[in-house]
Design an enzyme around this catalytic site. Structure first.
Site, mmCIF file in Angstrom:
data_model
loop_
_atom_site.group_PDB
_atom_site.id
_atom_site.type_symbol
_atom_site.label_atom_id
_atom_site.label_comp_id
_atom_site.label_asym_id
_atom_site.label_seq_id
_atom_site.Cartn_x
_atom_site.Cartn_y
_atom_site.Cartn_z
ATOM 1 N N HIS A 189 29.592 13.455 5.736
ATOM 2 C CA HIS A 189 29.859 12.181 5.065
ATOM 3 C C HIS A 189 29.067 11.016 5.665
ATOM 4 O O HIS A 189 29.472 9.854 5.527
ATOM 5 C CB HIS A 189 31.361 11.865 5.039
ATOM 6 C CG HIS A 189 32.172 12.860 4.272
ATOM 7 N ND1 HIS A 189 31.922 13.154 2.952
ATOM 8 C CD2 HIS A 189 33.213 13.635 4.643
ATOM 9 C CE1 HIS A 189 32.781 14.067 2.535
ATOM 10 N NE2 HIS A 189 33.568 14.386 3.540
ATOM 11 N N ASP A 234 24.327 14.737 5.710
ATOM 12 C CA ASP A 234 24.452 15.476 4.450
ATOM 13 C C ASP A 234 23.083 15.768 3.837
ATOM 14 O O ASP A 234 22.875 16.826 3.231
ATOM 15 C CB ASP A 234 25.310 14.693 3.458
ATOM 16 C CG ASP A 234 26.795 14.729 3.817
ATOM 17 O OD1 ASP A 234 27.151 15.482 4.739
ATOM 18 O OD2 ASP A 234 27.581 14.016 3.183
#
Length: 459
Positions: free
Chosen positions: A145, A150
């Site tokens: 996150h 990511d």
């Protein structure tokens, strides 16, 4: 051919009402990563607490970060002319395209969604979330996150899929992919007009009569989905044969789209929308304090002698509502009756240790009390502020007795409720309120003065 692998963090779920707080871009030339870029971004408004809880990005971190306008030139150099790749690509692309549109630039890149790609390359998985995919492929995510964490995981996943099945990726880039699914009486030019934003859409037959109403986060993608795949083939063929045109209304948020869809189905009764059938058995969400002083929640059938915090038409609906509350208020799934083992056993990072007495009842109960208070607020007359359809606009929704009574779109600085449209109060709008209430920022919820007045005043 080069690919720009992108991940962003935002202040909300809609590009019209939310802002980008962080972006990461990795350039892949088909063989390897050749360049990378990342930065925090000042979104121009505050970061909601639940977003901070999810990403770790708070207001102090973005206060001195550059604005999107300040990085626009550098970012455009990275994205222009390259294939835009992301996990759930329409989410990231819509935010970035909207931000560029404000600067007067039209980002029109070819796109690849690694979710869809993974369904073809790795069929049969139970989940195609980034976390689950990386877990199945033993790909580490060093900062979940956060944009670069990511993006790196997505880049490794993309690289692996590209080298396994390059032809699958190249075929997904063919121009007009998916347009072969268009209904015979629906023009290609009309299809290209369909927006890729959140809203409600209306399918019309050759007489101009609405035959189906739906809502979508991405109207164009949802429209394509009606005429592809193997789900409900008979219904797809009927719609395909009858539809000649499509109309739509943008809403700025999923909640507003679902509310408007509910109202429009009740108003129009389209032939292909199923009527809501309510079951006889009710389920309830109950709360109590255990012997150690922790608030606990339990889902059970409603009986005459038990009064729940909230009622539901199925245990699944109750569980989904409770899970939203658990995520929003960082509650413990074990104390909420959804798990028998401690959260540490399965490494649930959402739990702060209450199930092992690692967090005091006082700290835990303060968040549980916020959840309980939010549920009780839903019984009162409320005014919700939701994202608008574009910058400088917001949506206002007035609920009386839990049901939508008025709504409308107003300027960001406007507080008057006089311009809101009065709508029939139907019970289904209460279910929408209940579904989204745990996910809303508390600052967007106001309790209305119950005293009679033409224009309700606010506490």
């Amino acid at each position: 051919m080069e690919f720009a692998i992108v991940d962003i963090e935002t202040t909300g779920g809609s590009p019209a009402g939310g802002g980008i707080t962080e972006i990461a871009v990795l350039i892949h030339n088909g063989q390897e990563i050749t360049d990378e870029y990342q930065t925090l971004i000042n979104p121009g408004h505050s970061v909601p607490p639940y977003i901070t809880g999810l990403t770790g990005i708070d207001n102090s971190m973005v206060a001195n970060a550059p604005t999107f306008e300040e990085i626009a030139d550098e970012l455009w150099e990275l994205l222009d002319g390259r294939v835009f790749v992301a996990h759930q690509v329409n989410f990231d692309f819509s935010f970035i395209r909207e931000a560029f549109a404000i600067q007067g630039r039209n980002l029109n890149s070819s796109r690849i969604c690694t979710v869809r790609l993974a369904r073809k390359v790795f069929p049969g998985l139970g989940s195609y979330s980034l976390g689950r995919l990386c877990e199945s492929q033993k790909i580490p995510i060093l900062a979940r996150h956060r944009a670069m964490g990511d993006a790196r995981a997505t880049a490794i996943l993309f690289d692996r899929m590209y080298k396994l099945k390059e032809e699958t990726i190249l075929s997904s880039l063919k121009r007009n992919a998916g347009e072969s699914f268009l209904p015979p009486n629906f023009s290609l030019s009309k299809f290209k007009e369909i927006p890729e934003f959140c809203g409600v859409y209306y399918m019309l037959n050759d007489k101009g009569k609405v035959i189906y109403v739906g809502k979508a986060l991405n109207i164009r993608e949802r429209f394509k989905g009606h005429f592809s795949g193997k789900v409900l083939p008979h219904l797809k063929q009927q719609l395909k044969a009858e539809i000649t045109s499509l109309e739509w209304k943008l809403t700025g948020s999923e909640m507003m789209a679902l509310l408007l869809e509910t109202l429009e189905i009740k108003r129009l009764w389209p032939k292909y929308n199923s009527a809501l059938k309510l079951p006889k058995t009710l389920w309830g969400l109950f709360e109590y304090q255990d012997s150690s002083g922790y608030y606990r929640f339990q889902i059970a059938k409603v009986t005459r002698n038990l009064r729940p915090l909230e009622t539901f038409f199925s245990s699944e609906e109750a569980q989904q509502f409770l899970k939203s509350g658990i995520e929003s208020f960082q509650l413990c799934q074990k104390l909420c009756g959804l798990r028998k083992v401690t959260c540490q056993t399965i490494q649930d990072q959402n739990c702060k240790g209450a199930c092992q007495s690692g967090e005091t009842p006082k700290k835990y109960n303060s968040r549980a009390s916020e959840f309980i208070s939010l549920i009780r607020k839903s019984k009162k007359d409320l005014l919700l502020t939701l994202p608008g359809r574009n910058s400088g606009e917001k949506a206002l929704c007035q609920f009386e007795g839990g049901m939508l009574s008025r709504f409308g779109f107003v300027k960001e600085e406007e507080e008057s409720l006089e311009s809101l449209e009065v709508v029939p109060r139907i019970p289904e709008t209460f279910y929408v309120l209940r579904q989204f209430l745990p996910t809303l920022d508390l600052e967007t919820i106001k309790i209305l003065d119950p005293s009679p007045s033409t224009t309700p005043s606010l506490f």
